[in-house]
Design an enzyme around this catalytic site. Structure first.
Site, PDB file in Angstrom:
ATOM      1  N   GLY A 122       0.818  -1.211   0.000  1.00 41.34           N
ATOM      2  CA  GLY A 122       0.000   0.000   0.000  1.00 41.34           C
ATOM      3  C   GLY A 122       0.850   1.258   0.000  1.00 41.34           C
ATOM      4  O   GLY A 122       1.881   1.307   0.688  1.00 41.34           O
ATOM      5  N   ILE A 194      16.450 -10.230  21.053  1.00 43.50           N
ATOM      6  CA  ILE A 194      16.567 -11.262  20.009  1.00 43.50           C
ATOM      7  C   ILE A 194      17.849 -12.074  20.206  1.00 43.50           C
ATOM      8  O   ILE A 194      17.828 -13.306  20.123  1.00 43.50           O
ATOM      9  CB  ILE A 194      16.554 -10.623  18.597  1.00 43.50           C
ATOM     10  CG1 ILE A 194      15.192  -9.962  18.348  1.00 43.50           C
ATOM     11  CG2 ILE A 194      16.859 -11.662  17.522  1.00 43.50           C
ATOM     12  CD1 ILE A 194      15.040  -9.310  16.990  1.00 43.50           C
ATOM     13  N   SER A 279      21.687  -8.779  15.705  1.00 46.41           N
ATOM     14  CA  SER A 279      20.427  -8.338  16.351  1.00 46.41           C
ATOM     15  C   SER A 279      20.742  -7.090  17.161  1.00 46.41           C
ATOM     16  O   SER A 279      20.960  -7.141  18.363  1.00 46.41           O
ATOM     17  CB  SER A 279      19.882  -9.457  17.238  1.00 46.41           C
ATOM     18  OG  SER A 279      20.920 -10.011  18.047  1.00 46.41           O
ATOM     19  N   GLY A 281      18.864  -4.163  17.012  1.00 47.31           N
ATOM     20  CA  GLY A 281      17.715  -3.254  16.985  1.00 47.31           C
ATOM     21  C   GLY A 281      17.031  -3.269  15.628  1.00 47.31           C
ATOM     22  O   GLY A 281      17.472  -3.943  14.700  1.00 47.31           O
ATOM     23  N   ARG A 282      15.931  -2.532  15.527  1.00 48.37           N
ATOM     24  CA  ARG A 282      15.108  -2.565  14.315  1.00 48.37           C
ATOM     25  C   ARG A 282      14.782  -1.148  13.843  1.00 48.37           C
ATOM     26  O   ARG A 282      14.773  -0.214  14.639  1.00 48.37           O
ATOM     27  CB  ARG A 282      13.821  -3.361  14.595  1.00 48.37           C
ATOM     28  CG  ARG A 282      14.145  -4.806  14.963  1.00 48.37           C
ATOM     29  CD  ARG A 282      12.912  -5.626  15.272  1.00 48.37           C
ATOM     30  NE  ARG A 282      11.996  -5.767  14.160  1.00 48.37           N
ATOM     31  CZ  ARG A 282      12.143  -6.629  13.159  1.00 48.37           C
ATOM     32  NH1 ARG A 282      13.190  -7.441  13.109  1.00 48.37           N
ATOM     33  NH2 ARG A 282      11.241  -6.691  12.198  1.00 48.37           N
ATOM     34  N   ALA A 330       4.567  -6.463  20.397  1.00 50.47           N
ATOM     35  CA  ALA A 330       3.308  -6.784  19.730  1.00 50.47           C
ATOM     36  C   ALA A 330       2.111  -6.279  20.535  1.00 50.47           C
ATOM     37  O   ALA A 330       1.159  -5.728  19.965  1.00 50.47           O
ATOM     38  CB  ALA A 330       3.217  -8.296  19.525  1.00 50.47           C
ATOM     39  N   HIS A 454      -1.800 -22.277  46.835  1.00 51.98           N
ATOM     40  CA  HIS A 454      -0.610 -22.995  47.263  1.00 51.98           C
ATOM     41  C   HIS A 454      -0.661 -24.423  46.751  1.00 51.98           C
ATOM     42  O   HIS A 454      -1.719 -25.062  46.855  1.00 51.98           O
ATOM     43  CB  HIS A 454      -0.517 -23.026  48.790  1.00 51.98           C
ATOM     44  CG  HIS A 454       0.655 -23.847  49.266  1.00 51.98           C
ATOM     45  ND1 HIS A 454       1.944 -23.363  49.244  1.00 51.98           N
ATOM     46  CD2 HIS A 454       0.726 -25.121  49.740  1.00 51.98           C
ATOM     47  CE1 HIS A 454       2.760 -24.303  49.709  1.00 51.98           C
ATOM     48  NE2 HIS A 454       2.046 -25.378  50.017  1.00 51.98           N
TER      49      HIS A 454
END
Ligand code: FAD
Ligand code: NAI
Length: 475
Positions: A122, A194, A279, A281-282, A330, A454
């Site tokens: 899109g 990660i 890994s 970061g993003r 998420a 318990h």
């Protein structure tokens, strides 16, 4: 004439698909566009989380934990296992089946809620009186219009400029979840979430794992006491975590990878790995959206700029999840998606950023909510702390997993809970009680006075709350 919708969501990860479902529940005609394809070229909604994140990583963590337990832990229970074997292809196949079940589940939910799904990429075309025109480029190209647009395009792995991912020897999260046979030597750059989760998977399956982390402190965002305890436990498991390193040249021969690095004492090393996971970061996915074409503003780090309500600078354009500021989780994306759909409906959707839980699914698990002890000190807040070790918890002893502790931090005057930090068995489940308590602004005394079953691990939570006022009963 393009198809018209009240709400068009771009991106079908946890932020986008949940926003679309909630918008449809609220009576809006809703479309969701997602570009992810499965290996047959068909739609695979669910985003990073479903396809190459939360779900497949937890499937492999479970398989590898079973393997490790069969190899070591069962013996303590008087169970002997002979001829223990491993079929990595089957393990990966199981993981892929779980991913597909989730993809199909989301397509079913779209149908059930009357969300129109478009498989393709899109991008903004223009804004006019009817709303925003969005081009969908899939097997065919078409144009749709939305009065409101929710951008939920997520994120992808950040590469080191000199070491691009080939997903064969230098791996992002995608390749790390698809290694066909256990590497003898696995390198991991970045001791974040990660790195620790994927490092744990392959270590449990037999790889020698070396983690190289730039920062001198381990898990800097985690409460120091918890991070120290976790580090001790990972060291014991044989995960080699090197802190304070400086990565130098990385050479990918196609068969192996050589990483040159300087350690925290200045000594130089040359490590050769069969596979290397990076890994570190993003980065947000905004390429190809034509944000500039409609004047959608990004912040200085490339995220879509939004206010506290996920509003962008453009009227009726919203953005949620990994593509905006805040934790890349998420459940944070989902909460923002729901809140935005409700705000479009004129309701008061809200996300409480102070009570978003974090979980690292290593063994033991690490989970927390609220502020750490070091943050409270930096903020000048007077606090009381209470800890309780799982060693003193009957259920943990019966389970054979007594590592770690629960830690409570409460306001020194009001006793309101300010943070809860757990390293130990099932921390991912235990943290929910703390999230609920903090959402209701409970005091540690509230938790201390609630009857907990318990024997259960949750008694450690109650005991840590008691420990805030030095009243632990079992330690
Ligand atoms: P995404 O899930 O990235 O989804 C975005 C979707 O939009 C994708 O399908 C993408 O293809 C699509 N898209 C992008 N651009 C376009 C476009 N122009 N047109 C159409 N579609 C487009 N978080 C947790 O909370 N718990 C965990 O256990 C956890 N484990 C993780 C493990 C790994 C290995 C990784 C990498 C991440 C993990 N995360 C976890 C983080 C979590 O996956 C993300 O925070 C979450 O997926 C973000 O959701 P999102 O909807 O914002 O974006
Ligand atoms: P991260 O931010 O968790 O960790 C990255 C680590 O790499 C940091 O410790 C950082 O100091 C280090 N680093 C950065 N540059 C480096 C360099 N040049 N050399 C050596 N070390 C370097 O990022 P990660 O692990 O890539 O995960 C991304 C995000 O995905 C997480 O922050 C989290 O939001 C999400 N995620 C969540 C999971 C969960 O909830 N259980 C599981 C996996 C991912």
């Amino acid at each position: 004439m393009s198809k018209q919708f009240d709400v068009v969501v771009i991106g079908g990860g946890p932020g986008g698909y949940i926003a679309a479902i909630r918008a449809a529940q609220l009576g809006f005609s809703t479309a969701c566009i997602d570009a992810w394809s499965n290996d047959k070229g068909g739609p695979a909604p669910g985003g990073t989380c479903t396809n190459v994140g939360c779900i497949p990583s937890k499937a492999l963590l479970q398989s590898s934990e079973h393997f490790e337990h069969a190899g070591h832990a069962f013996a303590d229970h008087g169970i002997s296992v002979s001829g223990l074997g491993m079929d990595v292809a089957k393990m990966l196949g199981r993981k892929n089946t779980i991913v597909k079940q989730n993809n199909d589940g989301i397509l079913f939910l779209f149908k059930k809620n009357k969300v129109t799904f478009f498989h393709g990429h899109g991008s903004f075309v223009k804004a006019d009186a009817a709303g925003y025109e969005i081009k969908v480029a899939g097997k065919t190209e078409e144009s749709i219009t939305g009065k409101h647009i929710i951008v939920a395009t997520g994120s992808n792995a950040r590469a080191l400029p000199a070491a691009p991912f080939d997903e064969k020897t230098i791996l992002s999260n995608e390749g790390a979840l698809n290694i066909a046979e256990v590497p003898k030597k696995l390198g991991v750059i970045g001791a974040g979430v990660i790195g620790l989760e994927m490092g744990s998977v392959w270590r449990r399956l037999g790889a020698e794992v070396t983690v190289l982390e730039a920062l001198p402190a381990f898990l800097g965002a985690v409460d120091e006491q918890i991070a120290k305890e976790a580090k001790k436990l990972f060291d014991k498991q044989g995960l080699k975590i090197n802190l304070g390193v400086k990565i130098g040249e990385i050479v990918n021969s196609g068969k192996d990878v050589t990483v040159n690095y300087t350690d925290d004492k200045g000594a130089e090393h040359k490590a050769v790995f069969d596979k290397l996971i990076i890994s570190i970061g993003r980065t947000p996915n905004t390429n190809g959206l034509n944000a500039e074409g409609v004047g959608l503003v990004l912040d200085e780090r490339g995220f879509i700029a939004v206010d506290g309500d996920c509003k962008t600078n453009l009227p009726n354009v919203w953005a949620v999840g990994d593509v905006v500021r805040g934790p890349m989780l998420a459940h944070k994306a989902e909460e923002e998606g729901v809140a935005v759909a409700e705000r479009i409906a004129g309701q008061h959707g809200h996300v409480n950023f102070n009570t978003i839980p974090w979980v690292i699914y290593t063994s033991p698990e690490i989970a927390w909510v609220g502020r750490t002890e070091q943050q409270l000190k930096a903020d000048g807040v007077a606090y009381k702390a209470g800890t309780f070790p799982f060693m003193a918890n009957g259920r943990a002893r019966a389970l054979g997993d007594t590592s770690g502790m629960v830690k409570f931090l409460a306001d020194a005057t009001t006793d309101e809970i300010l943070g809860v930090h757990i390293v130990g068995p099932m921390a991912s489940e235990l943290i929910s009680e703390a999230v609920v308590a903090m959402e209701f602004r409970a005091s540690s005394e509230d938790i201390a006075r609630i009857c907990h079953a318990h024997p259960s691990l949750s008694e450690a939570t109650k005991e840590a709350a008691l420990a805030v006022d030095k009243r632990s009963l079992n330690f």
